[in-house]
Enzyme design. Sequence first.
Site, short mmCIF file in Angstrom:
data_model
loop_
_atom_site.label_atom_id
_atom_site.label_comp_id
_atom_site.label_asym_id
_atom_site.label_seq_id
_atom_site.Cartn_x
_atom_site.Cartn_y
_atom_site.Cartn_z
N SER A 69 0.85 -1.19 0.00
CA SER A 69 0.00 0.00 0.00
C SER A 69 0.88 1.25 0.00
CB SER A 69 -0.90 -0.01 1.24
OG SER A 69 -1.80 1.07 1.22
N ASP A 70 0.38 2.29 -0.62
CA ASP A 70 1.08 3.57 -0.61
C ASP A 70 0.04 4.67 -0.70
OD1 ASP A 70 3.95 4.69 -0.77
OD2 ASP A 70 2.82 5.88 -2.22
#
Length: 193
Positions: A69-70
């Site tokens: 995730s970012d």
Amino acid sequence: MPEKVILASTSRYRAALLAKLGMAFDTEAPRVDETPLPGETAPELVLRLAISKAQAVADGRDHGLVIGSDQVCVCDGRILGKPGNFENALAQLKAAQGSRVIFYTGLCVINAASGEHHSLVEPFTVHFRTLDEVALTRYLLAETPYDCAGSFKSEGMGITLFSALEGRDPNALIGLPLIGLVELFKRHGLALP
């Protein structure tokens, strides 16, 4: 079904969110260069980094579901990341006053055994109130959100900075959209209640 779930992150915020799903998981720091590419949009950036983070941790494993995730936020067409310190955080919050800020969270789940991956980008919009520098300083000193994109913690006192929120999953603001994650798990055959 993979025996293991691995969160490709050392973020305590993401780990706390994943724990809400009631499953056992490990965490591992991905080794990924997070520098934006020339001309890359915010959604393209977070999707590329989410996939890269998941792939970096999945490489060399023969089983497990790896979550990458970012997140970035966009204010007045400018991508903002984590401020790192008080001065940068104050500048970010000042720029957001009275504005609409869009947060983009990229999410990817890779099956390490097969290499199959599914991903998405979850947008979430925050409408900021207009506050003076004294109020912003008071907030920053109380909550020190210097490791948070956008310089606030919506799960804490940061909620006082907003006039409205728009999006399907408020967890996206914290960095791990759980509604989208459950959808991606299901596509990998991992059904949660």
